[in-house]
Design a protein around this motif. Sequence first.
Motif, PDB file in Angstrom:
ATOM      1  N   ARG A 150      -8.051   0.998  11.727  1.00 18.38           N
ATOM      2  CA  ARG A 150      -6.924   1.958  11.395  1.00 18.38           C
ATOM      3  C   ARG A 150      -6.201   1.983  12.882  1.00 18.38           C
ATOM      4  NH1 ARG A 150      -4.792   7.345  11.721  1.00 18.38           N
ATOM      5  NH2 ARG A 150      -7.052   8.068  12.077  1.00 18.38           N
ATOM      6  N   THR A 161       0.842  -1.123   0.078  1.00 23.80           N
ATOM      7  CA  THR A 161       0.055  -0.076   0.042  1.00 23.80           C
ATOM      8  C   THR A 161       0.843   1.343  -0.030  1.00 23.80           C
ATOM      9  OG1 THR A 161      -0.047   0.129   2.541  1.00 23.80           O
ATOM     10  CG2 THR A 161      -1.935  -1.272   1.200  1.00 23.80           C
ATOM     11  N   ARG A 211       4.214  14.281   4.951  1.00 27.79           N
ATOM     12  CA  ARG A 211       3.523  15.057   3.777  1.00 27.79           C
ATOM     13  C   ARG A 211       4.092  15.059   2.439  1.00 27.79           C
ATOM     14  NH1 ARG A 211       1.327  19.925   7.522  1.00 27.79           N
ATOM     15  NH2 ARG A 211       0.145  18.387   8.918  1.00 27.79           N
ATOM     16  N   LYS A 236       5.250   9.322   9.167  1.00 31.64           N
ATOM     17  CA  LYS A 236       4.146  10.583   9.156  1.00 31.64           C
ATOM     18  C   LYS A 236       4.794  11.517   8.174  1.00 31.64           C
ATOM     19  CE  LYS A 236       1.822  10.261  13.599  1.00 31.64           C
ATOM     20  NZ  LYS A 236       1.516  10.815  14.493  1.00 31.64           N
ATOM     21  N   ASN A 243       0.495   3.234   3.144  1.00 31.78           N
ATOM     22  CA  ASN A 243      -0.912   3.773   3.564  1.00 31.78           C
ATOM     23  C   ASN A 243      -1.568   3.206   4.415  1.00 31.78           C
ATOM     24  OD1 ASN A 243      -3.775   4.205   3.538  1.00 31.78           O
ATOM     25  ND2 ASN A 243      -3.354   5.557   1.701  1.00 31.78           N
ATOM     26  N   GLN A 244      -1.518   3.557   5.846  1.00 31.00           N
ATOM     27  CA  GLN A 244      -2.083   2.716   6.850  1.00 31.00           C
ATOM     28  C   GLN A 244      -3.765   2.383   6.882  1.00 31.00           C
ATOM     29  OE1 GLN A 244      -0.898   4.574  10.608  1.00 31.00           O
ATOM     30  NE2 GLN A 244       1.298   3.901  10.121  1.00 31.00           N
ATOM     31  N   LEU A 245      -4.207   3.368   6.247  1.00 32.97           N
ATOM     32  CA  LEU A 245      -5.600   3.106   6.096  1.00 32.97           C
ATOM     33  C   LEU A 245      -6.187   1.930   5.080  1.00 32.97           C
ATOM     34  CD1 LEU A 245      -8.567   4.086   6.718  1.00 32.97           C
ATOM     35  CD2 LEU A 245      -8.535   5.827   4.928  1.00 32.97           C
ATOM     36  N   LYS A 246      -5.462   1.982   3.995  1.00 31.00           N
ATOM     37  CA  LYS A 246      -5.584   1.001   2.897  1.00 31.00           C
ATOM     38  C   LYS A 246      -5.152  -0.487   3.595  1.00 31.00           C
ATOM     39  CE  LYS A 246      -5.195   3.730  -1.256  1.00 31.00           C
ATOM     40  NZ  LYS A 246      -4.272   4.008  -2.314  1.00 31.00           N
ATOM     41  N   GLN A 269       6.234   3.951  12.167  1.00 28.54           N
ATOM     42  CA  GLN A 269       5.336   4.630  11.403  1.00 28.54           C
ATOM     43  C   GLN A 269       5.692   5.818  10.951  1.00 28.54           C
ATOM     44  OE1 GLN A 269       1.654   4.859  14.019  1.00 28.54           O
ATOM     45  NE2 GLN A 269       2.445   3.095  15.065  1.00 28.54           N
TER      46      GLN A 269
END
Length: 61
Positions: A31, A16, A49, A47, A19-22, A45
């Motif tokens: 999540r 992904t 932008r 983070k 992408n943690q949501l996916k 993890q």
Amino acid sequence: MARVERPLFDLVLAHTGGNQLKAAEILGLNRNTLRKKLADLGIAQRKRRAGREDRALDGDD
């Protein structure tokens, strides 16, 4: 359990693009549950932008 979860989470996060949501959707997890498991397993993890660091280098000042 960690011997199974860690490689699985690494593989899914790579798939992904981090992408943690996916990744959570693929794994059938919330999540926040995924984030807690990642922290418990010591998986970093990130983070980030997208593009922010690139813009700082674009200036022709």
